[in-house]
Structure formats: C-alpha cells, structure tokens
Design an enzyme around this catalytic site. Sequence first.
Site, short mmCIF file in Angstrom:
data_model
loop_
_atom_site.label_atom_id
_atom_site.label_comp_id
_atom_site.label_asym_id
_atom_site.label_seq_id
_atom_site.Cartn_x
_atom_site.Cartn_y
_atom_site.Cartn_z
N LEU A 21 23.92 -10.72 -17.01
CA LEU A 21 24.93 -9.69 -16.81
C LEU A 21 26.29 -10.29 -16.48
O LEU A 21 27.32 -9.71 -16.80
CB LEU A 21 24.51 -8.74 -15.69
CG LEU A 21 23.25 -7.90 -15.97
CD1 LEU A 21 22.88 -7.11 -14.74
CD2 LEU A 21 23.48 -6.97 -17.15
N GLY A 22 26.29 -11.46 -15.85
CA GLY A 22 27.57 -12.06 -15.53
C GLY A 22 27.42 -13.11 -14.46
O GLY A 22 26.32 -13.46 -14.02
N GLY A 24 29.72 -14.54 -10.86
CA GLY A 24 30.87 -14.44 -9.98
C GLY A 24 30.97 -15.67 -9.11
O GLY A 24 30.25 -16.66 -9.30
N GLY A 25 31.86 -15.64 -8.14
CA GLY A 25 32.07 -16.78 -7.29
C GLY A 25 30.86 -17.10 -6.42
O GLY A 25 30.70 -18.22 -5.95
N MET A 26 29.97 -16.10 -6.20
CA MET A 26 28.83 -16.29 -5.31
C MET A 26 27.52 -16.56 -6.03
O MET A 26 26.62 -17.16 -5.45
CB MET A 26 28.66 -15.05 -4.42
CG MET A 26 29.83 -14.78 -3.50
SD MET A 26 30.08 -16.09 -2.29
CE MET A 26 31.40 -17.00 -3.08
N GLY A 27 27.38 -16.11 -7.27
CA GLY A 27 26.11 -16.31 -7.93
C GLY A 27 26.09 -15.73 -9.33
O GLY A 27 27.05 -15.14 -9.80
N VAL A 29 24.21 -13.13 -12.09
CA VAL A 29 23.55 -11.84 -12.06
C VAL A 29 22.83 -11.63 -13.38
O VAL A 29 23.41 -11.82 -14.45
CB VAL A 29 24.55 -10.69 -11.82
CG1 VAL A 29 23.81 -9.36 -11.68
CG2 VAL A 29 25.39 -10.96 -10.58
N ASP A 137 34.44 -1.51 3.93
CA ASP A 137 35.04 -1.95 2.66
C ASP A 137 34.80 -0.94 1.55
O ASP A 137 34.45 -1.30 0.43
CB ASP A 137 34.48 -3.32 2.25
CG ASP A 137 35.37 -4.01 1.21
OD1 ASP A 137 36.58 -3.69 1.16
OD2 ASP A 137 34.86 -4.84 0.45
#
Length: 590
Positions: A21-22, A24-27, A29, A137
């Site tokens: 799926l993609g 990001g900066g953390m992991g 997906v 948030d």
Amino acid sequence: MRPLRDDDPPQVGPYRLLARLGSGGMGRVFLGRSPGGRMVAVKLVHPELARDPEFRRRFDAEVRAARAVGGRWTAPVLDADTGTAVPWVATGYVPGPSLHDAVREHGPLPPASALALAAGLAEGLAAVHEAGLVHRDLKPSNVLLTIDRPLVIDFGIVRSAAGTSHTRTGAVIGSPGYMSPEQVRGERLDASSDVFGLGAVLAFAATGRPPFAGTDPDSGAHAMMFRVVTQEPDLGALPPGPLRDLIERCLAKDARARPDVRRVRADADAATPADARDASWLPPALVAALGRHTARLLELENPRAPAPAPAPAPSPMAPPPARRRSARSAWLLGAGAAVVAVTVLTAFAVRLAVRDDDAPPTATGTDAAPEASDGVPAALVGSWEGWTGDGEGQRHHRYTIQRGRLGDVVVQYRQAATRALCEYEGALTADGGSVTFRPAVTYRLPRDTACTDEPRRLSARGDRLALDGAQTLHRVTRDQVDARLRGRWSGTASPGSSPVQRQFTFGTGSVGTEAVDIRITADGADCEATALLISAAEPLVIFSTRITRRIEGDCTTNSTQIFDVTAAASLTWRRYTPRGDLETVPLRRR
C-alpha cells in the site's frame, strides 16, 4: 496498491501479504489477508527504528491506546506484536479516503454531509473520552470516510485525561491549525481541546481550507498557531446557519464555552434537514470512488472475477445516526454489488499511523504514500543537525528526512542565522544514493528575511550527512534539554552604564517548540519573551521569537543565542549584537 517487491516478506504474523500500500517515515504498509479471509492493513516498522528503545515504547503505547478505544466510530486494532524484532500492527482495511483527500479531490462537503460528519466524529470522540483519553490530533487526514460513517484514527500522540502522555513529556505536539489555544500554549488538556479540533475539521470539510490558514502563502506552522491563539477563525466562505453556528461554538477560545461532544451530536442531528434523514451521507462522487476501489480489491483477490457494477448515484446526503440504520440499509441493498462490498469492508478499520514526534506533523492520505522503487536511501532517514560558517556568519542547520519517491515532500529543514530564521520543506527532485531538493519556504522571521531557494543535495558520508558535498552534519541524538540543565539560569553583564540581568528558563519542550522563557531586567526596565529551541545538543541553541511582556526593555527578539555547557554543567550565554559585537555572560542556576 503496488505489487509486492522481492525484498517484501510474503507473510507477517498470521497474515498473508497481497500488495504494497505504501511506505512512510515509520514503516511499510501492506494489504493482507487473515486466515479467515478478512482484509487487513499491516504496518511493519522500519528495522532501523525497531532498534530504538524510545521508538518501541511509543509504538507500544500507541497500539495500547487504539485498543483501549475501539468501537463503532473509531479504528480498532485487530492484532499486533510490539515485542518482536521488527514490530508490526494489523488493523482491518477500510477502502475509504481521508477527509483531507476527499475534500482536495471532490471539493467541500455539502452542509448535510458536514452535519453528518459532525455527528459521527462526536460519537468517535466520545469513545475516546470514555476510555479516559484525549486524542490531541484530530485533523482531516486522521478522519476516514466510509459509506456508512466517518472513523477517527491515529492515536500516536494520545494523552490520558489524567495526564499520562504517550509521547515525550512536556512537548507541544499536534497539527498547526487544528490544535486548541491551550494546546499551543502547552497547558494541560481535557476533552474540550478535542472539541476545538473537531470545529477546525468541520470548517475544513465545509469550506475546503483550514480556518486559521490566513492569506500569506509563506505563512508557516508558527504563524498558524499564533492565529489559533489570538485571532478568530476565517469562516467567510460558510453561510450563516446551524452548521456555522456549531463550528463557531466549537472554536471558542475559552474551553469552558465549547459544547461537549454529546451536545455536538444532538445539535447536528437537530439541524439535519428532514428530507435528508434517510439518504446516504456521502456525495455521489465519493460513493462512486468507493465502488471503484472495491472493484480493484475483488480483482486482486480473484483476477478472473467480473468487475462489480458501478455504484449508482445516491440521493442528497444526510447524517448516519444509528436510529436511521434500517432506511439506509434498504437503500444499500439496492445500490449494486460494489457498494455492498464496500459496506462489508467498512465494518473493519484502516491503518494505525505511526508518527515521528520529532518531525512537524503533516497531512497524509488513508495510508502511507506509495513508494517508488528508487527514492530516499534508508541511511539518510532521520534528523540531522550541525553548523556552517563561523563568527557572525555562523548558521545552524537541522534536517528531518523521511522516505518517499520523486515528487514527494521528504525534507523539513530549519536554518538559524545570527538574526534570521528560515524554515523550509523540500520535494525530492533527484535520487540515486542522495537526496536532491529545491527548498520551499514555510516560515521566516523576521518577515522580510531573504530565505534561499537554491537546490540542495544531501548525501551520506560515513556516519555523517554531507550538505552539498561539503559541510557535514551529525545525526540528532537529543531532542530535549538535558535534565541537568532544565530550570532557571541568570547572569549579569555591564555593557554600558548600568548592569543588565538576563534570565533564561529551560522547560521540557522538544526542539521546534517555544520551550525557553527569557527575562531581561535593567534600571527598572523589564521585558519577557519566548524562544524556539533550535538544538538541544551541546551547545544549546535558541532563537527568540516573540515578546510576551515589555516595560521599556529590549527583549532582543529575532536573534540566535547560544549556551555553552561546561563539564560542571554550568552555562555561558553568547550572541552577536546587531552591531556585530559578541556578547557573553556566565550564567548561574537560580
């Protein structure tokens, strides 16, 4: 969705991975499938972050917070393993867009849809608050839209209503423009802070823009937070009526004047037009997009299966409270296979986003942005800082780099000069072992500062980061002032005819927040100011940003100030004056 790559695992825990799926900066997906056939979103933490004990603590706290909430209006966690060598979390997969993406692509929601959104989000926040938590948030990218209801996601910076934080203690963290005034000021928060965020989200949904964005295209995070505290929201595009009245009450500066989430739900229900009560709450274009996405999911699981029929256009939008479920279910039964499939899938939840508290919060889609085969090298991901130049021409730099593909914003960058501060973001323009980008200014102080827009290149040089192939920066090792140095320090100098006392109070806020208070006293004059923490390393670096109180004194705003730390944990303050002279003052703890 993209096919799995050769270096992607075929399975995580009990879940078979189907597609990427993609990233990001953390992991990374992935779209996965449980042994029982349930579609899930699996987030696998980047190995380099898995080795960081602090990150693992935050990740575990985030998963526990999301599990504590669960429920109909939020995204429950299905499974997780935070103790394994590479932590992961699995959530049910929802093929719905974020509110941010939906509004950007299809325009603002009609009033009836916005009222439905208000009712749904109020229920979601009620579940958060009933679990004894404050979300902190709520923003458009943390709201997912499904055929049946909105979902509240992302518990990365949730805080216990009793005061237990799931992020760094004392840090002012959130998303500029959606934080409440008390959150910007770093005060203790309760459920009313989330109501302010709800009002800001509804304003974005109904108008297509954040209510505190202002008109300056160069206006950055700090300017937006200043408007949150001092100015009224810009709701000029919203006509008078119940929706605008509800948003204005949620955005009250005084937390005591805001309605609670139950009142928001009741008022949204009461304001819904009678002829829209039993119709779909989403606009036709969004329902059709959900149907197309479901068709792609069915083809992924069974490539030879015929594509579902396109979703028909529904009638005008209305809120989806539980008591109206039967009428809406009857509408769904006649809506075609695609919409039925979407409805089944939306019983599940989407990803749990893993945030980097060190980086300015940014808007994201329903999952991490798709990652190209080439992009930011893993060795460059993280935060870096260091100095260039010397004397009065010295500059402090800090870069935060995240993964992404060509065209993605992958760099946030701050440069503090002697008397000017520039903040940027940069989209990746070239890769191949380095990161090349052209800076776009997001904030400047003073407002007339000339911030550069020349392309920059960042590349690895051993354990350092090379800036334009020359000066090198080191990886950030500390984001808060060392506990030994927190508190009040003062010292006296006599640059002229009378002594000037300077007092500095270091709080617990992280780099990038106004974590330092300044007081200057001389001959009856007295002034106070706040300063941005630029670097928590040694030497400490601050940049004074705004005056909070002045009685004839010179608070020396808009200047970089440096604190040298001795072996005995004492401080020496220094800065260059507007005349170019170097001032130094030894400081003692008070």
